[in-house]
Design a protein around this motif. Structure first.
Motif, short mmCIF file in Angstrom:
data_model
loop_
_atom_site.label_atom_id
_atom_site.label_comp_id
_atom_site.label_asym_id
_atom_site.label_seq_id
_atom_site.Cartn_x
_atom_site.Cartn_y
_atom_site.Cartn_z
N GLN A 1 -1.07 11.51 -1.81
CA GLN A 1 -1.95 11.02 -2.86
C GLN A 1 -3.23 10.44 -2.28
OE1 GLN A 1 0.85 8.35 -4.75
NE2 GLN A 1 1.26 9.78 -6.42
N ALA B 1 1.90 -3.26 -6.93
CA ALA B 1 1.43 -3.06 -5.56
C ALA B 1 -0.04 -3.44 -5.43
CB ALA B 1 1.65 -1.61 -5.14
N TRP C 1 5.23 -1.38 -14.17
CA TRP C 1 4.40 -0.40 -13.47
C TRP C 1 4.30 -0.79 -12.01
CZ3 TRP C 1 -1.45 0.76 -14.71
CH2 TRP C 1 -1.81 1.97 -14.09
N ARG D 1 3.63 1.56 -1.46
CA ARG D 1 4.10 1.73 -2.83
C ARG D 1 2.97 2.15 -3.77
NH1 ARG D 1 5.97 -2.22 -5.91
NH2 ARG D 1 5.10 -3.97 -4.74
N PHE D 2 1.76 1.77 -3.40
CA PHE D 2 0.61 2.04 -4.26
C PHE D 2 0.32 3.54 -4.34
CE2 PHE D 2 -4.04 2.46 -4.88
CZ PHE D 2 -4.15 1.84 -6.12
N GLU D 3 0.38 4.22 -3.18
CA GLU D 3 0.19 5.66 -3.19
C GLU D 3 0.82 6.29 -1.96
OE1 GLU D 3 -3.99 6.36 -3.41
OE2 GLU D 3 -4.44 5.46 -1.47
N LYS E 1 2.92 0.63 -9.47
CA LYS E 1 1.60 0.79 -8.87
C LYS E 1 0.73 -0.43 -9.14
CE LYS E 1 -2.19 4.17 -8.58
NZ LYS E 1 -1.90 4.81 -7.27
N TYR F 1 0.83 -1.21 0.00
CA TYR F 1 0.00 0.00 0.00
C TYR F 1 0.86 1.26 0.00
CZ TYR F 1 -3.91 3.07 0.89
OH TYR F 1 -4.86 4.06 0.77
#
Length: 234
Positions: free
Chosen positions: A38, A185, A180, A32-34, A182, A30
């Motif tokens: 963000q 993640a 990618w 890494r996801f945002e 995102k 998570y």
């Protein structure tokens, strides 16, 4: 840092023993996801889109499954000042930095008085419930009990749309995941919560039926892999 940590701890009231969090693999994915900023911007955009930003700022608002409290920070930025957050994880609640009162509690068994709150918000918590539809029914009934007449629920949860199916398909292709971060993640988070996540996505009719039997629907927006729902207690 120690002062801030003590401040956060002093805001936490225990209604239940809580559970130690967290799934470290999910948490790392998570992050890494945002970024926190963000995530905050995402919550602000949602609340504006659903009309919450235009509501009276003296309403008593509770965010359930609030985690580390980014949703509470978004509500603070919009001007709401009577805020509370509920989560089963003390570890996550201790990461919150803000002025809301926090409770370690099971959302199926809230200790708020009947008719004592104006708005209850859930952003991505219901799909973690272990037993559907029973746990969902208990949670929604508790939310209904706690709301004053005319009070509202705001719910944002993942939803099986063509967009989400496409994302799931692409996320299974290792080359795309390598290219990618995102997407990679997202795929890891999905893998870690697969059991409850897939159970939630597989029951759209039952979920909507429960929502609309317990609350009067004001908004129901489905798109881009999300259900955004606003309901009112009659």
């Amino acid at each position: 840092m120690q002062t801030q940590q003590n401040l956060n701890t002093s805001q936490i009231e225990y209604w239940h023993p809580g559970s130690e969090c967290c799934d470290e693999i999910w948490e790392a994915a998570y992050r890494r996801f945002e970024t926190p900023q963000q995530e905050l911007n995402k919550f602000l955009k949602r609340l504006h889109y659903m009309g919450v930003a235009q509501w009276e700022k003296n309403l008593k608002v509770v965010e359930l499954f609030c985690g580390q409290g980014t949703g509470l920070n978004a509500l603070e930025k919009l001007g709401f000042h009577s805020l509370a957050g509920v989560d089963l994880s003390p570890c996550l609640l201790q990461q919150y930095q803000g002025t809301a009162q926090l409770y370690v509690a099971d959302c199926r068994d809230l200790k708020f008085e009947d008719g004592s709150r104006d708005v209850l918000i859930v952003q991505g918590g219901l799909h973690h419930l272990s037993v559907l539809p029973d746990d969902l029914k208990k949670t929604l009934q508790e939310m209904h009990r706690v709301l004053r007449p005319g009070g509202r629920v705001v719910i944002v949860e993942p939803w099986q749309t063509p967009f989400l199916k496409f994302v799931h398909t692409v996320s299974e292709i290792r080359l795309f995941r390598k290219l990618w971060a995102k997407l990679d993640a997202f795929a890891i988070m999905t893998e870690q919560e697969r059991t409850t996540y897939e159970r939630w996505l597989s029951q759209p009719v039952e979920i909507l039926s429960l929502l609309n039997n317990i609350f009067q629907q004001e908004q129901q927006i489905i798109g881009y892999g999300k259900l955004m729902y606003v309901g009112r207690k009659l």
